[in-house]
Design a protein around this motif. Structure first.
Motif, PDB file in Angstrom:
ATOM      1  N   TYR A   1     -24.119  33.183  10.777  1.00  0.00           N
ATOM      2  CA  TYR A   1     -24.912  34.407  10.768  1.00  0.00           C
ATOM      3  C   TYR A   1     -24.657  35.122   9.450  1.00  0.00           C
ATOM      4  CZ  TYR A   1     -25.754  34.268  15.841  1.00  0.00           C
ATOM      5  OH  TYR A   1     -26.146  33.921  17.099  1.00  0.00           O
ATOM      6  N   LYS A   2     -25.647  35.892   9.031  1.00  0.00           N
ATOM      7  CA  LYS A   2     -25.480  36.755   7.874  1.00  0.00           C
ATOM      8  C   LYS A   2     -26.025  38.121   8.271  1.00  0.00           C
ATOM      9  CE  LYS A   2     -25.921  35.044   3.850  1.00  0.00           C
ATOM     10  NZ  LYS A   2     -26.395  34.428   2.628  1.00  0.00           N
ATOM     11  N   VAL A   3     -25.257  39.171   8.012  1.00  0.00           N
ATOM     12  CA  VAL A   3     -25.693  40.539   8.281  1.00  0.00           C
ATOM     13  C   VAL A   3     -26.079  41.167   6.950  1.00  0.00           C
ATOM     14  CG1 VAL A   3     -25.000  42.804   9.111  1.00  0.00           C
ATOM     15  CG2 VAL A   3     -24.195  40.758  10.292  1.00  0.00           C
ATOM     16  N   TRP A   4     -27.287  41.704   6.878  1.00  0.00           N
ATOM     17  CA  TRP A   4     -27.762  42.398   5.689  1.00  0.00           C
ATOM     18  C   TRP A   4     -27.608  43.891   5.933  1.00  0.00           C
ATOM     19  CZ3 TRP A   4     -30.347  40.076   1.407  1.00  0.00           C
ATOM     20  CH2 TRP A   4     -30.473  38.698   1.495  1.00  0.00           C
ATOM     21  N   VAL A   5     -26.949  44.576   5.032  1.00  0.00           N
ATOM     22  CA  VAL A   5     -26.769  46.028   5.107  1.00  0.00           C
ATOM     23  C   VAL A   5     -27.908  46.650   4.295  1.00  0.00           C
ATOM     24  CG1 VAL A   5     -25.209  47.942   4.635  1.00  0.00           C
ATOM     25  CG2 VAL A   5     -24.285  45.685   5.232  1.00  0.00           C
ATOM     26  N   VAL A   6     -28.769  47.418   4.979  1.00  0.00           N
ATOM     27  CA  VAL A   6     -29.955  47.970   4.339  1.00  0.00           C
ATOM     28  C   VAL A   6     -29.879  49.499   4.361  1.00  0.00           C
ATOM     29  CG1 VAL A   6     -32.474  48.014   4.346  1.00  0.00           C
ATOM     30  CG2 VAL A   6     -31.264  45.991   5.182  1.00  0.00           C
ATOM     31  N   PRO A   7     -29.606  50.138   3.212  1.00  0.00           N
ATOM     32  CA  PRO A   7     -29.574  51.597   3.171  1.00  0.00           C
ATOM     33  C   PRO A   7     -30.979  52.159   3.379  1.00  0.00           C
ATOM     34  CG  PRO A   7     -29.220  50.691   0.973  1.00  0.00           C
ATOM     35  CD  PRO A   7     -29.290  49.533   1.920  1.00  0.00           C
TER      36      PRO A   7
ATOM     37  N   ARG B   1     -26.510  44.563   0.779  1.00  0.00           N
ATOM     38  CA  ARG B   1     -25.222  43.873   0.810  1.00  0.00           C
ATOM     39  C   ARG B   1     -25.279  42.857   1.936  1.00  0.00           C
ATOM     40  NH1 ARG B   1     -20.424  47.788   1.665  1.00  0.00           N
ATOM     41  NH2 ARG B   1     -20.196  46.829   3.686  1.00  0.00           N
ATOM     42  N   GLN B   2     -24.642  41.723   1.725  1.00  0.00           N
ATOM     43  CA  GLN B   2     -24.644  40.669   2.741  1.00  0.00           C
ATOM     44  C   GLN B   2     -23.211  40.422   3.208  1.00  0.00           C
ATOM     45  OE1 GLN B   2     -26.433  37.152   1.129  1.00  0.00           O
ATOM     46  NE2 GLN B   2     -27.922  38.330  -0.045  1.00  0.00           N
ATOM     47  N   VAL B   3     -23.072  40.221   4.520  1.00  0.00           N
ATOM     48  CA  VAL B   3     -21.769  39.901   5.096  1.00  0.00           C
ATOM     49  C   VAL B   3     -21.948  38.638   5.934  1.00  0.00           C
ATOM     50  CG1 VAL B   3     -19.938  40.697   6.617  1.00  0.00           C
ATOM     51  CG2 VAL B   3     -21.137  42.334   5.163  1.00  0.00           C
ATOM     52  N   SER B   4     -21.195  37.597   5.616  1.00  0.00           N
ATOM     53  CA  SER B   4     -21.270  36.346   6.383  1.00  0.00           C
ATOM     54  C   SER B   4     -20.420  36.463   7.643  1.00  0.00           C
ATOM     55  CB  SER B   4     -20.792  35.170   5.542  1.00  0.00           C
ATOM     56  OG  SER B   4     -21.658  34.985   4.448  1.00  0.00           O
ATOM     57  N   VAL B   5     -20.927  35.905   8.747  1.00  0.00           N
ATOM     58  CA  VAL B   5     -20.247  35.977  10.029  1.00  0.00           C
ATOM     59  C   VAL B   5     -20.209  34.584  10.651  1.00  0.00           C
ATOM     60  CG1 VAL B   5     -20.275  37.013  12.331  1.00  0.00           C
ATOM     61  CG2 VAL B   5     -21.095  38.323  10.378  1.00  0.00           C
ATOM     62  N   THR B   6     -19.041  34.182  11.120  1.00  0.00           N
ATOM     63  CA  THR B   6     -18.915  32.914  11.843  1.00  0.00           C
ATOM     64  C   THR B   6     -19.459  33.122  13.250  1.00  0.00           C
ATOM     65  OG1 THR B   6     -16.935  32.390  10.592  1.00  0.00           O
ATOM     66  CG2 THR B   6     -17.304  31.141  12.622  1.00  0.00           C
ATOM     67  N   PRO B   7     -20.348  32.256  13.703  1.00  0.00           N
ATOM     68  CA  PRO B   7     -20.940  32.471  15.025  1.00  0.00           C
ATOM     69  C   PRO B   7     -19.935  32.236  16.149  1.00  0.00           C
ATOM     70  CG  PRO B   7     -21.730  30.414  14.117  1.00  0.00           C
ATOM     71  CD  PRO B   7     -20.898  31.064  13.054  1.00  0.00           C
ATOM     72  N   PRO B   8     -19.977  33.064  17.181  1.00  0.00           N
ATOM     73  CA  PRO B   8     -19.128  32.810  18.348  1.00  0.00           C
ATOM     74  C   PRO B   8     -19.706  31.651  19.151  1.00  0.00           C
ATOM     75  CG  PRO B   8     -20.527  34.684  18.767  1.00  0.00           C
ATOM     76  CD  PRO B   8     -20.776  34.264  17.348  1.00  0.00           C
ATOM     77  N   SER B   9     -18.940  31.149  20.088  1.00  0.00           N
ATOM     78  CA  SER B   9     -19.477  30.095  20.947  1.00  0.00           C
ATOM     79  C   SER B   9     -20.589  30.689  21.811  1.00  0.00           C
ATOM     80  CB  SER B   9     -18.363  29.519  21.822  1.00  0.00           C
ATOM     81  OG  SER B   9     -17.792  30.545  22.601  1.00  0.00           O
ATOM     82  N   ALA B  10     -21.415  29.832  22.388  1.00  0.00           N
ATOM     83  CA  ALA B  10     -22.536  30.293  23.210  1.00  0.00           C
ATOM     84  C   ALA B  10     -22.021  31.165  24.338  1.00  0.00           C
ATOM     85  CB  ALA B  10     -23.308  29.108  23.766  1.00  0.00           C
ATOM     86  N   GLY B  11     -22.626  32.323  24.502  1.00  0.00           N
ATOM     87  CA  GLY B  11     -22.203  33.282  25.511  1.00  0.00           C
ATOM     88  C   GLY B  11     -21.131  34.228  25.013  1.00  0.00           C
ATOM     89  N   GLY B  12     -20.625  33.977  23.814  1.00  0.00           N
ATOM     90  CA  GLY B  12     -19.573  34.811  23.243  1.00  0.00           C
ATOM     91  C   GLY B  12     -20.134  36.023  22.523  1.00  0.00           C
ATOM     92  N   THR B  13     -19.279  37.004  22.295  1.00  0.00           N
ATOM     93  CA  THR B  13     -19.674  38.236  21.624  1.00  0.00           C
ATOM     94  C   THR B  13     -19.170  38.239  20.193  1.00  0.00           C
ATOM     95  OG1 THR B  13     -19.543  39.424  23.716  1.00  0.00           O
ATOM     96  CG2 THR B  13     -19.545  40.752  21.729  1.00  0.00           C
ATOM     97  N   ALA B  14     -20.058  38.599  19.278  1.00  0.00           N
ATOM     98  CA  ALA B  14     -19.678  38.751  17.876  1.00  0.00           C
ATOM     99  C   ALA B  14     -19.425  40.229  17.615  1.00  0.00           C
ATOM    100  CB  ALA B  14     -20.781  38.234  16.972  1.00  0.00           C
ATOM    101  N   ASN B  15     -18.298  40.538  17.002  1.00  0.00           N
ATOM    102  CA  ASN B  15     -17.946  41.906  16.619  1.00  0.00           C
ATOM    103  C   ASN B  15     -17.706  41.930  15.121  1.00  0.00           C
ATOM    104  OD1 ASN B  15     -17.779  43.281  19.230  1.00  0.00           O
ATOM    105  ND2 ASN B  15     -16.133  41.826  19.623  1.00  0.00           N
ATOM    106  N   VAL B  16     -18.437  42.798  14.422  1.00  0.00           N
ATOM    107  CA  VAL B  16     -18.329  42.877  12.968  1.00  0.00           C
ATOM    108  C   VAL B  16     -18.218  44.346  12.582  1.00  0.00           C
ATOM    109  CG1 VAL B  16     -19.462  42.346  10.777  1.00  0.00           C
ATOM    110  CG2 VAL B  16     -19.762  40.822  12.713  1.00  0.00           C
ATOM    111  N   ARG B  17     -17.263  44.654  11.724  1.00  0.00           N
ATOM    112  CA  ARG B  17     -17.136  46.008  11.190  1.00  0.00           C
ATOM    113  C   ARG B  17     -17.542  45.976   9.731  1.00  0.00           C
ATOM    114  NH1 ARG B  17     -13.500  48.617   8.257  1.00  0.00           N
ATOM    115  NH2 ARG B  17     -13.385  50.889   8.443  1.00  0.00           N
TER     116      ARG B  17
END
Length: 149
Positions: A75-81, A93-109
């Motif tokens: 996953y990639k999160v784009w920060v859009v002002p 700004r882009q932040v790369s995120v490792t995907p959780p397993s199926a059914g899992g929750t992703a938490n990104v700060r």
């Protein structure tokens, strides 16, 4: 309904009225066949909901990876002002995120955000391609506006 049948059922009608009646009946039947009903609104394939929580100069994002999302590589999160001045360059700004397993929750700060400014976050997913080289990417969600405290 042929003109003869209309005249047989309604003998008081003139010949012209009977013909117009037959034309209208035929037109109604034809339009019912030719005009297809509007397609039903299908639910979108993507049902990813991104929840945002403001923090001190940051925003926390949370989403659940559905079992139906398929093989997500990343996953990639784009920060859009949202508050950009006139003639100012729009920077993402882009932040790369490792995907959780199926059914899992992703938490990104996401930190280093301007206090009191509005931000929206776009979630982009990367999938393996079976038809070409390299991954396929697709924007799968957009968050609500988050204003860091």
């Amino acid at each position: 309904m042929p003109t003869r049948l209309i005249r047989a059922r309604f003998p008081q009608l003139s010949r012209a009225r009977a013909r117009w009646g037959a034309v209208l009946v035929g037109l109604t039947v034809t339009m019912g066949v030719l005009v297809a009903p509007a397609p039903a609104q299908a639910d979108p394939y993507w049902r990813v909901q991104v929840y945002v929580t403001p923090g001190k100069s940051s925003c926390s994002l949370r989403w659940v990876r559905s079992y139906w999302d398929g093989p997500v590589n990343a996953y990639k999160v784009w920060v859009v002002p949202q508050e950009v001045g006139p003639n100012a360059p729009q920077t993402y700004r882009q932040v790369s995120v490792t995907p959780p397993s199926a059914g899992g929750t992703a938490n990104v700060r996401i930190g280093s955000l301007t206090k009191g400014a509005g931000y929206v976050f776009w979630l982009q997913a990367f999938y393996p391609s079976y038809f070409r080289n390299g991954p396929i990417n697709m924007q799968v969600a957009t968050s609500r506006v988050c204003i860091p405290t």
